[in-house]
Design a protein around this motif. Sequence first.
Motif, PDB file in Angstrom:
ATOM      1  N   TYR A   1       5.085  12.497 -18.105  1.00 18.00           N
ATOM      2  CA  TYR A   1       3.752  11.434 -18.110  1.00 18.00           C
ATOM      3  C   TYR A   1       3.583  10.440 -18.556  1.00 18.00           C
ATOM      4  O   TYR A   1       3.309   9.297 -17.889  1.00 18.00           O
ATOM      5  N   GLY A   2       4.448   9.890 -19.735  1.00 18.13           N
ATOM      6  CA  GLY A   2       4.873   7.545 -20.354  1.00 18.13           C
ATOM      7  C   GLY A   2       5.541   7.354 -18.739  1.00 18.13           C
ATOM      8  O   GLY A   2       5.094   6.605 -18.722  1.00 18.13           O
ATOM      9  N   THR A   3       6.929   8.277 -18.408  1.00 22.47           N
ATOM     10  CA  THR A   3       7.408   7.853 -17.555  1.00 22.47           C
ATOM     11  C   THR A   3       6.771   7.166 -16.144  1.00 22.47           C
ATOM     12  O   THR A   3       6.683   6.215 -16.049  1.00 22.47           O
ATOM     13  N   ALA A   4       5.469   7.908 -15.828  1.00 23.27           N
ATOM     14  CA  ALA A   4       4.913   7.791 -15.022  1.00 23.27           C
ATOM     15  C   ALA A   4       3.661   6.866 -15.172  1.00 23.27           C
ATOM     16  O   ALA A   4       4.020   6.190 -14.172  1.00 23.27           O
ATOM     17  N   PHE A   5       3.532   7.293 -16.470  1.00 25.37           N
ATOM     18  CA  PHE A   5       2.073   6.075 -16.889  1.00 25.37           C
ATOM     19  C   PHE A   5       2.899   4.101 -16.683  1.00 25.37           C
ATOM     20  O   PHE A   5       2.077   3.270 -16.300  1.00 25.37           O
ATOM     21  N   PHE A   6       3.825   4.333 -17.750  1.00 23.00           N
ATOM     22  CA  PHE A   6       4.407   3.304 -18.072  1.00 23.00           C
ATOM     23  C   PHE A   6       5.354   2.242 -16.735  1.00 23.00           C
ATOM     24  O   PHE A   6       5.058   1.257 -16.199  1.00 23.00           O
ATOM     25  N   THR A   7       5.312   3.591 -15.108  1.00 21.76           N
ATOM     26  CA  THR A   7       6.276   3.428 -14.143  1.00 21.76           C
ATOM     27  C   THR A   7       4.813   2.452 -13.895  1.00 21.76           C
ATOM     28  O   THR A   7       4.450   0.973 -12.995  1.00 21.76           O
ATOM     29  N   LEU A   8       3.875   3.271 -13.051  1.00 21.37           N
ATOM     30  CA  LEU A   8       3.099   2.898 -12.032  1.00 21.37           C
ATOM     31  C   LEU A   8       2.471   1.388 -13.368  1.00 21.37           C
ATOM     32  O   LEU A   8       1.734   0.396 -12.084  1.00 21.37           O
ATOM     33  N   THR A   9       1.690   1.708 -13.741  1.00 20.74           N
ATOM     34  CA  THR A   9       0.708   0.474 -14.113  1.00 20.74           C
ATOM     35  C   THR A   9       1.454  -0.425 -14.794  1.00 20.74           C
ATOM     36  O   THR A   9       1.142  -1.965 -14.650  1.00 20.74           O
ATOM     37  N   GLY A  10       3.050  -0.464 -14.600  1.00 20.17           N
ATOM     38  CA  GLY A  10       3.997  -1.332 -15.277  1.00 20.17           C
ATOM     39  C   GLY A  10       4.121  -2.313 -13.826  1.00 20.17           C
ATOM     40  O   GLY A  10       3.875  -3.934 -13.915  1.00 20.17           O
TER      41      GLY A  10
ATOM     42  N   VAL B   1       0.541  -1.186  -0.046  1.00 24.54           N
ATOM     43  CA  VAL B   1      -0.036  -0.014  -0.128  1.00 24.54           C
ATOM     44  C   VAL B   1       0.748   0.975  -0.204  1.00 24.54           C
ATOM     45  O   VAL B   1       0.474   2.421  -0.581  1.00 24.54           O
ATOM     46  N   LEU B   2       2.272   1.420   0.862  1.00 24.34           N
ATOM     47  CA  LEU B   2       2.483   2.103   0.861  1.00 24.34           C
ATOM     48  C   LEU B   2       3.648   2.559  -0.212  1.00 24.34           C
ATOM     49  O   LEU B   2       3.432   3.842  -1.204  1.00 24.34           O
ATOM     50  N   PHE B   3       3.968   1.433  -1.051  1.00 24.77           N
ATOM     51  CA  PHE B   3       4.510   1.407  -2.024  1.00 24.77           C
ATOM     52  C   PHE B   3       3.722   2.012  -3.601  1.00 24.77           C
ATOM     53  O   PHE B   3       3.928   2.819  -4.300  1.00 24.77           O
ATOM     54  N   PHE B   4       2.470   1.863  -3.494  1.00 25.55           N
ATOM     55  CA  PHE B   4       1.493   1.983  -4.840  1.00 25.55           C
ATOM     56  C   PHE B   4       0.936   3.235  -4.059  1.00 25.55           C
ATOM     57  O   PHE B   4       0.872   3.978  -5.404  1.00 25.55           O
ATOM     58  N   THR B   5       0.986   3.730  -3.147  1.00 22.74           N
ATOM     59  CA  THR B   5       0.406   5.252  -2.889  1.00 22.74           C
ATOM     60  C   THR B   5       1.540   6.488  -3.193  1.00 22.74           C
ATOM     61  O   THR B   5       1.569   7.288  -3.730  1.00 22.74           O
ATOM     62  N   GLY B   6       3.383   5.902  -2.880  1.00 18.80           N
ATOM     63  CA  GLY B   6       4.051   6.766  -3.666  1.00 18.80           C
ATOM     64  C   GLY B   6       3.822   6.416  -4.892  1.00 18.80           C
ATOM     65  O   GLY B   6       3.764   7.979  -5.295  1.00 18.80           O
ATOM     66  N   LEU B   7       3.953   5.177  -5.470  1.00 15.17           N
ATOM     67  CA  LEU B   7       3.878   5.729  -6.818  1.00 15.17           C
ATOM     68  C   LEU B   7       1.753   6.707  -8.015  1.00 15.17           C
ATOM     69  O   LEU B   7       2.126   7.271  -8.926  1.00 15.17           O
ATOM     70  N   ILE B   8       0.910   6.273  -6.886  1.00 12.14           N
ATOM     71  CA  ILE B   8       0.063   6.931  -7.802  1.00 12.14           C
ATOM     72  C   ILE B   8       0.601   8.511  -7.250  1.00 12.14           C
ATOM     73  O   ILE B   8       0.351   9.489  -8.422  1.00 12.14           O
ATOM     74  N   ALA B   9       0.853   8.234  -6.141  1.00 12.54           N
ATOM     75  CA  ALA B   9       1.392  10.314  -5.923  1.00 12.54           C
ATOM     76  C   ALA B   9       1.907  10.876  -6.903  1.00 12.54           C
ATOM     77  O   ALA B   9       2.060  12.167  -7.113  1.00 12.54           O
ATOM     78  N   THR B  10       3.216  10.397  -7.277  1.00 12.44           N
ATOM     79  CA  THR B  10       4.128  11.342  -8.132  1.00 12.44           C
ATOM     80  C   THR B  10       3.288  10.975  -9.443  1.00 12.44           C
ATOM     81  O   THR B  10       3.640  11.863 -10.267  1.00 12.44           O
ATOM     82  N   PHE B  11       2.642   9.733  -9.759  1.00 14.31           N
ATOM     83  CA  PHE B  11       1.563  10.096 -11.424  1.00 14.31           C
ATOM     84  C   PHE B  11       0.506  11.090 -11.466  1.00 14.31           C
ATOM     85  O   PHE B  11       0.482  12.261 -12.784  1.00 14.31           O
ATOM     86  N   LEU B  12      -0.042  11.439  -9.843  1.00 11.08           N
ATOM     87  CA  LEU B  12      -0.854  12.774 -10.005  1.00 11.08           C
ATOM     88  C   LEU B  12      -0.113  14.307  -9.957  1.00 11.08           C
ATOM     89  O   LEU B  12      -1.022  15.031 -10.974  1.00 11.08           O
ATOM     90  N   LEU B  13       1.041  13.641  -9.537  1.00 11.01           N
ATOM     91  CA  LEU B  13       1.414  15.249  -9.381  1.00 11.01           C
ATOM     92  C   LEU B  13       2.183  15.639 -11.319  1.00 11.01           C
ATOM     93  O   LEU B  13       2.206  16.363 -11.849  1.00 11.01           O
ATOM     94  N   ILE B  14       2.885  14.699 -11.524  1.00 11.28           N
ATOM     95  CA  ILE B  14       3.220  14.960 -13.376  1.00 11.28           C
ATOM     96  C   ILE B  14       2.015  15.255 -14.449  1.00 11.28           C
ATOM     97  O   ILE B  14       2.203  15.901 -14.949  1.00 11.28           O
ATOM     98  N   ARG B  15       0.767  14.365 -13.944  1.00 10.63           N
ATOM     99  CA  ARG B  15       0.304  14.352 -14.410  1.00 10.63           C
ATOM    100  C   ARG B  15      -0.934  16.046 -14.379  1.00 10.63           C
ATOM    101  O   ARG B  15      -1.181  16.679 -15.351  1.00 10.63           O
ATOM    102  N   ALA B  16      -0.327  16.212 -13.242  1.00 12.28           N
ATOM    103  CA  ALA B  16      -1.244  18.006 -13.248  1.00 12.28           C
ATOM    104  C   ALA B  16      -0.105  18.991 -14.082  1.00 12.28           C
ATOM    105  O   ALA B  16      -0.957  19.815 -14.044  1.00 12.28           O
TER     106      ALA B  16
END
Length: 185
Positions: free
Chosen positions: A118-127, A22-37
């Motif tokens: 955005y591509g980096t964050a998307f592929f990292t999170l979904t990957g 949960v902590l790991f994915f929380t960090g990835l999701i937060a990073t993705f959301l910051l980059i997407r913004a």
Amino acid sequence: MHGPTLAGDSKLAIWMFLGSEVLFFTGLIATFLLIRARAPADVAHALNIPLTALNTFVLLTSRLTAVMAHDSAVKGNRSRLILFLVLTAVLGAAFVSVQGYEYTRLYAEGLQWTNIPYGTAFFTLTGFHGTHVIVGVIWCLAVLGGAVRGVFDKGHYGGVENFGLYWHFVDIVWILLFTLIYLMQ
């Protein structure tokens, strides 16, 4: 007074592991959301929502088959346990296969891992999520091997239960990712 059982210890261990995930994915999701913004408004234009919605249905169906596998183990029904574990593994593999197809299509349309943040964050999170599904499929196949050998019965099904907890976690994470990445663009 007796100490904790091996089954209890393994269940506690899986819950602790899932807490760290949960902590790991929380960090990835937060990073993705910051980059997407900070990304251009049309950066996610190539995402195929209908295909991914269908793929989400496939993964959620695998959650049902995992529940049915657990129920079969609790009831000592070995043939149904084997059937539902096979279905869970097949559906998990199908999910990852569709995700691979989507990656190929996104790369062809210009959304790549290295060309924009955005591509980096998307592929990292979904990957990372896809990697967790692959690990889950392998785990499911290992549990299936135990089921075929008759390892599980009405009194001993902790291995099925622990796998099921992990599989549910992976599904819950995907529901969150699908919502944040695909539906809330």
